[in-house]
Motif scaffolding. Structure first.
Motif: not given
Length: 838
Positions: A221-222, A224, A325-331, A354, A432
């Motif tokens: 999940d974490y 790619s 994954k980019p979405s995980i990186e953001q978190q 970032e 957020d």
């Protein structure tokens, strides 16, 4: 087809080389295929056929084909069978690898070519193991879809095999077999033989890959591409193996890399297939299982981490393997920046950029770090007590004598728990909305359970940093600067580079400027009987220092003889104006209960006033708190002992007066009498046309501030001492009447008679007293005692310039009688009645 005679010389050469030969079919015979041996061949696995026997057998069976029996019978002969029909190009690959890896050895091999285009590589082993190996499959491949369709049971096809003990191969001059390398069958060492075999094995596509490292669902999940797969795809296996003693000096192909195990200097102990990314160990003398394939990550796990996959994972992340994954990186960027932890090195360049941006934003939003920490491993937020305490400290919150205070710049102020909780919540910043709500809920839940404990664990206020008055110096604070007042000097300074802390409530909400006069001075001159005494009292009250020697009780009284006609003299204004220079609070004297609740309305103000005290007010209750410590029981809080330096100064307002019978109390009480000017004028607002201080001008405030500074200086110049001044006649009379109560009307009724006569007999005094109290309906148990009566007479006599003695014997009507006598200075002897001339 050749005849036996034509090929026999080649057969004899083979026999001469010491190999065991058998005839085989050169054509199909019934159900027996060509190339198959006759059933007599097994006996020649243990003995070599003679030339004659072989001729007879071949001639009798009409065949020109022969086979060589491998193994011990032929001098430990072993043959590598290269079957190109199952792997196109395999022969060229194999020969290239052998020639480049072991050129001298490869050059000695005898090589036969098969009719199908394959090859047999022949050699003898000089020092074979006791159990010489039989036929061994070395390399194969999986069947194609087309092959599976034709032969479903044939899942694999082998293209490299050995023929050893109990095995045989056809050889020239049989059925199209030829000689590719016409060398004598060489005798090679077992190590050389293993090197050739291992090169063959390196071409195997049927490798059992022994992988113990698998990504978890969390890692799927974490990432790619998880770190394990990434290392498998691009990890430097050569560098890794070299680091642990594996040598790759015989690697001659980008596709096939060969290694020698750590305890050997040469030879093929393992290989790495660069396309399949699999390492294959050919020996059991290492950490690896023999003939098992290992992915690079499994090699790393075994060599460096002894099977610890957690350490392996951290190592790969630190080396930058894995694509998050980019979405995980953001978190994670947000969480790691918040925790001030570096990003894992396998994050993208964009994520690191970032991270820098978020870190800078967090530093701006949370200059003292965050106190709600995110645990990446546990995947949850928790409130860090240490971080919360630190942030609270950096935001200025301190614990002081059971209360919360806040430092803001160089000022301190008292705050309540709600203020603290709201300020700490306001420190939580999150772009957020959902995340912000989540953080706030975590904080609210924590503070609900731990709020009071958290506050009690805050850093204590360092009182040494707080600028306060002492005996010889006083400070007064204004918006534009502060006054420093001593007995010798009054100076004004601004707040530039101010090195101390001060209480916010001490800063008056106005600028200071020096001026004389103003409404306050005019009021004070009209309101009090003794202006100089009033100035010293103001100085004492405004100086925020107290010890055991300065515990005076200021009593504001009125000259008006009748308390019922008093009021409106300006006493209350005098007290309330103290708020313009210090802190003041008051409570009604009529409601005062002389117990631990007396000080509940007090909240550390420097002056505690008791207004409109009744005639029977217990001044003795203030005696100890005025000069020492006292117990403070604040509402809903524990009792605390207040030290004298923190205790308030007392000011009492009354339309009556005060008792002065207690010597210690009498020394502490400093009366200040107010005239009836404003009473007669109808009040200050009538006289001045405004209320105090609402109607003051800037100059009025300036005059007040200047007067206060001068008054404090006078107080200091007087040695920090106050002395009770003389009361006016009416003031003294009120004080005398209050001290001695119902004894005073009796004395006043008979005073003139006693003074004119110069005496009164004790019997007459008693009769006068009984008559007075009975006529005024005063019950006997309320009559004053003889001691109190005598004390009241003495006080009244002294006030009127008289002396008084009791129980003086005097002869009256030839009888010696005890009397109370009154006389002036120089007239102490009073003649007996018989000697008088009338």
């Amino acid at each position: 087809m050749s005849t036996l005679s034509q090929v026999w010389s080649q057969v004899e050469d083979l026999l001469a080389d010491g190999v065991s030969l058998i005839p085989v079919r050169d054509k199909k015979e019934g159900d027996r295929e060509a190339k198959t041996p006759y059933n007599l061949w097994k006996q020649y696995q243990s003995k070599i056929i003679t030339k004659d026997e072989l001729w007879r057998e071949m001639e009798g069976r009409n065949t020109t084909a022969i086979a060589i029996i491998c193994g011990k019978i032929s001098g430990y002969l072993e043959v590598i069978d290269v079957d190109v029909k199952y792997k196109e190009g395999v022969a060229g690959t194999l020969f290239t690898l052998m020639e480049k890896g072991f050129p001298e050895l490869f050059a000695k091999l005898r090589i036969h070519k098969t009719p199908s285009g394959g090859y047999h590589l022949l050699y003898r082993v000089a020092n074979p193991p006791s159990a010489f190996p039989g036929n061994v499959k070395l390399a194969g491949r999986y069947a194609t879809e087309e092959e599976l369709a034709l032969r479903p049971k044939s899942k694999t096809y082998n293209f490299l095999e050995t023929r050893g003990e109990a095995g045989y191969i056809l050889c020239p001059p049989s059925m199209g077999y030829g000689v590719h390398a016409d060398n004598e069958i060489p005798l090679i060492s077992w190590d050389d033989r293993c090197n050739l075999i291992n090169i063959c094995r390196s071409l195997n596509e049927l490798i059992e890959v022994k992988s113990t490292v698998k990504a978890s669902k969390k890692e799927f999940d974490y990432y790619s591409e998880n770190p394990f797969d990434d290392f498998n795809n691009r990890g430097d296996i050569v560098e890794l193996l070299n680091a642990y003693g594996w040598k790759n000096h015989i690697s001659h192909s980008a596709k096939y890399l060969y290694f020698t195990r750590p305890d050997k200097d040469k030879g093929v102990s393992g290989s790495f297939h660069s396309e399949h990314r699999v390492f294959w160990a050919f020996t059991s003398s290492t950490d690896f299982d023999e003939n098992k394939g290992y992915k690079p990550v499994d090699v790393l796990l075994k060599l460096q981490f002894a099977g610890d996959t957690k350490k392996l994972y951290r190592h790969l992340v630190d080396l930058g393997f894995g694509t998050v994954k980019p979405s995980i990186e953001q978190q994670v960027v947000k969480h790691q920046a918040s925790a001030k932890k570096a990003l894992p090195k396998n994050f993208s360049v964009e994520a690191h950029a970032e991270y820098i941006r978020v870190s800078e934003q967090l530093k701006e939003d949370h200059p003292y770090d965050v106190f709600i920490k995110y645990d990446v491993d546990e995947e949850k937020y928790t409130v860090s007590r240490e971080a919360l305490t630190y942030v609270s400290k950096m935001l200025g919150f301190r614990y002081f004598d059971g209360d919360l205070v806040k430092i803001d710049g160089f000022t301190i102020k008292h705050v309540d728990e709600r203020y603290y909780q709201d300020e700490m919540k306001a420190y939580i910043h999150e772009e957020d909305a959902d995340e912000y709500e989540h953080l706030c809920n975590i904080y609210e839940n924590f503070i609900q359970k731990n709020g009071k404990f958290t506050i009690q664990r805050l850093a204590k206020l360092d009182e040494s940093l707080v600028l306060t008055d002492d005996k010889d110096i006083c400070f007064k604070f204004y918006q534009n600067g502060y006054l420093t007042i001593t007995a010798d000097d009054i100076s004004f300074n601004d707040y530039d580079d101010f090195p101390y802390l001060i209480w916010e409530h001490k800063i008056q909400p106005r600028n200071y400027k020096k001026a004389e006069g103003g409404k306050f001075l005019e009021y004070l001159r009209l309101a009090v009987n003794d202006f100089e005494q009033a100035s010293k009292v103001m100085g004492y009250l405004s100086h925020e220092y107290k010890d055991e020697t300065t515990g005076f009780i200021i009593v504001l009284t009125e000259q008006c003889p009748d308390p019922k006609q008093g009021g409106g003299s300006g006493k209350n204004v005098f007290c309330n104006l103290l708020k313009l220079t210090t802190t003041y609070t008051s409570k009604p004297g009529a409601q005062a209960k002389f117990d631990e609740k007396f000080f509940q309305s007090w909240d550390r103000q420097k002056i505690f006033g008791i207004s409109d005290v009744p005639k029977n007010f217990d001044f003795l209750f203030l005696k100890e708190p005025a000069t020492g410590s006292f117990i403070w029981k604040k509402l809903f809080k524990d009792e605390v002992e207040v030290d004298v330096k923190d205790a308030p100064k007392f000011i009492v307002q009354t339309n009556y007066s005060y008792e002065s019978s207690d010597g210690g109390l009498k020394r502490r009480i400093i009366p200040l009498e107010f005239t009836n000017f404003f009473t007669l004028a109808g009040g200050l607002d009538v006289h001045f046309g405004c209320h105090f201080p609402n109607g003051w001008t800037e100059d009025d405030y300036a005059g007040f501030d200047t007067f206060i500074a001068n008054s404090i200086q006078k107080w200091m110049q007087g040695g920090n001492k106050l002395h009770a001044g003389e009361l006016t006649d009416t003031g003294w009379l009120k004080q005398w009447e209050q001290t001695y109560g119902n004894a005073t009307p009796f004395i006043l009724e008979y005073w003139d008679e006693w003074v004119i006569n110069g005496y009164v007999t004790n019997d007459a005094f008693k009769s006068n007293m009984e008559s007075h109290f009975n006529e005024n309906n005063i019950q006997k148990h309320f009559w004053p005692s003889s001691t109190k009566l005598n004390a009241a007479i003495i006080a009244y006599s002294e006030k009127n310039g008289m002396h008084f003695k009791k129980d003086v014997p005097k002869r009256i009507a030839h009888k010696l009688t005890k009397c109370r006598v009154f006389f002036k200075d120089g007239h102490e002897t009073v003649q007996d009645e018989e000697t008088l001339p009338f």
